[in-house]
Design a protein around this motif. Structure first.
Motif, PDB file in Angstrom:
ATOM      1  N   ASP A  15     -10.578   4.479 -12.128  1.00 34.64           N
ATOM      2  CA  ASP A  15      -9.378   4.303 -11.569  1.00 34.64           C
ATOM      3  C   ASP A  15      -8.105   5.382 -12.239  1.00 34.64           C
ATOM      4  O   ASP A  15      -7.398   6.070 -11.614  1.00 34.64           O
ATOM      5  N   GLY A  61      -3.547   3.678  -2.093  1.00 31.27           N
ATOM      6  CA  GLY A  61      -3.198   3.038  -3.486  1.00 31.27           C
ATOM      7  C   GLY A  61      -2.250   1.903  -3.165  1.00 31.27           C
ATOM      8  O   GLY A  61      -2.253   1.719  -2.040  1.00 31.27           O
ATOM      9  N   PHE A 107       0.545  -3.271  -6.884  1.00 30.96           N
ATOM     10  CA  PHE A 107       0.281  -4.667  -6.859  1.00 30.96           C
ATOM     11  C   PHE A 107       1.477  -5.685  -6.975  1.00 30.96           C
ATOM     12  O   PHE A 107       1.341  -6.825  -6.554  1.00 30.96           O
ATOM     13  N   ALA A 129      -5.991  -3.119   1.666  1.00 33.25           N
ATOM     14  CA  ALA A 129      -6.732  -1.781   1.461  1.00 33.25           C
ATOM     15  C   ALA A 129      -7.766  -1.686   2.412  1.00 33.25           C
ATOM     16  O   ALA A 129      -8.054  -0.691   3.095  1.00 33.25           O
ATOM     17  N   PHE A 133      -6.403  -6.115  -2.245  1.00 32.54           N
ATOM     18  CA  PHE A 133      -7.465  -5.551  -1.794  1.00 32.54           C
ATOM     19  C   PHE A 133      -7.768  -5.881  -0.641  1.00 32.54           C
ATOM     20  O   PHE A 133      -8.357  -4.924   0.320  1.00 32.54           O
ATOM     21  N   GLY A 146     -15.676   3.747  -3.006  1.00 34.61           N
ATOM     22  CA  GLY A 146     -14.873   2.751  -3.993  1.00 34.61           C
ATOM     23  C   GLY A 146     -15.487   3.172  -5.421  1.00 34.61           C
ATOM     24  O   GLY A 146     -14.979   2.428  -6.195  1.00 34.61           O
ATOM     25  N   LEU A 165       0.834  -1.395  -0.106  1.00 31.39           N
ATOM     26  CA  LEU A 165      -0.041  -0.164   0.042  1.00 31.39           C
ATOM     27  C   LEU A 165       0.768   1.120  -0.169  1.00 31.39           C
ATOM     28  O   LEU A 165       1.808   1.327   0.544  1.00 31.39           O
ATOM     29  N   LEU A 169      -7.290   2.362  -4.796  1.00 30.76           N
ATOM     30  CA  LEU A 169      -8.099   1.407  -4.626  1.00 30.76           C
ATOM     31  C   LEU A 169      -9.250   1.877  -3.610  1.00 30.76           C
ATOM     32  O   LEU A 169     -10.453   1.525  -3.793  1.00 30.76           O
ATOM     33  N   LEU A 170      -9.237   2.809  -2.946  1.00 27.53           N
ATOM     34  CA  LEU A 170     -10.324   3.469  -2.113  1.00 27.53           C
ATOM     35  C   LEU A 170      -9.819   4.865  -1.861  1.00 27.53           C
ATOM     36  O   LEU A 170      -8.576   5.354  -1.859  1.00 27.53           O
TER      37      LEU A 170
END
Ligand code: FMN
Length: 229
Positions: free
Chosen positions: A206, A158, A161, A180, A177, A202, A98, A222-223
């Protein structure tokens, strides 16, 4: 008599201009040390937390922002002798994918100029990513949820990945996920304990969110969380 501007004089000029905000010449803002004890029990914070989409205009303090970002992605002192630290939440394989960002407006966070900042967990500081108030741009990217533009601060969680999928392949996507969610919940409970309000979002595009905050190319949003009083 005309005198050339010397390096020390320039330094003084920068300090004078920077007075009233915490931004260093390197675009870094050192955050106040996070408190490791609070006034509210975790049960009270869980019970009290609920989503808000309406915030007072009152600014947040740098200490409040630092505490929220610490809860979302910070470090805990683990060994006073060695100076070792650990993170505020679990992470698959200890890979910590993250990255957390914060958007501020003009005078919406005390001593912080309007802009986008990336939280540096190791230094507990903010690094300037973009200047100017990007909250309206972000609210449009969040499918027109304009209440976000009125939140004194907007946090974007964010992730890189690849940090996790390099080890776990496709399953790593699930892990990111989940992490997050851990970060969001930590932030929301910390906000509750500080008497602040949060609204987690959410629903957004993106690419538009990444563009609005000039997110590094290896990072995906992501959020989004609006924060205020
Ligand atoms: C992953 C996720 C996405 C969400 N997206 C939005 C959103 O885009 N807009 C919004 O207003 N609320 C959003 N919410 C907040 C939910 O609507 C809210 O948590 C739910 O209605 C329960 O209310 P409470 O949070 O007050 O308990 C989201 C929540 C989560 C966990």
């Amino acid at each position: 008599m005309r005198r050339a501007l010397t390096v020390p004089m320039l330094g003084m000029l920068v300090s004078i201009l920077a007075a009233g905000n915490a931004l260093s010449a390197q675009g870094e803002i050192k955050l106040p040390r996070p408190a490791l004890q609070g006034k509210m029990s975790v049960e009270q914070a869980i019970t009290g937390r609920k989503s808000s989409r309406d915030f007072k205009a009152a600014p947040l303090s740098l200490g409040e922002v630092g505490q929220l970002l610490w809860a979302a992605n910070g470090m805990i002192p683990a060994d006073a002798v060695t100076g070792a630290t650990r993170k505020v939440m679990p992470s698959a394989g200890g890979l910590y994918p993250l990255e957390v960002f914060i958007l501020t407006g003009n005078n919406t966070v005390e001593n912080v100029p309007a802009g986008v900042y990336q939280y540096n967990p190791n230094a507990h500081s903010l690094k300037e990513v973009a200047t100017g108030d990007k909250r309206t741009l972000l609210a449009h990217a969040a499918l027109g949820q304009m209440w976000l533009a009125r939140a004194p601060a907007v946090v974007v969680i964010g992730a890189v990945f690849a940090r996790t999928t390099a080890k776990y392949g496709n399953r790593g996507v699930n892990y990111v996920f989940m992490e997050a969610g851990n970060s969001d919940q930590n932030l929301c409970l910390q906000a509750e304990a500080l008497g602040l309000r949060t609204g987690t979002v959410g629903a957004f595009n993106d690419a538009q969110v990444a563009g609005a905050i000039q997110m590094p190319g290896d990072t995906a949003p992501l959020l989004v969380i609006g924060v205020g009083k």
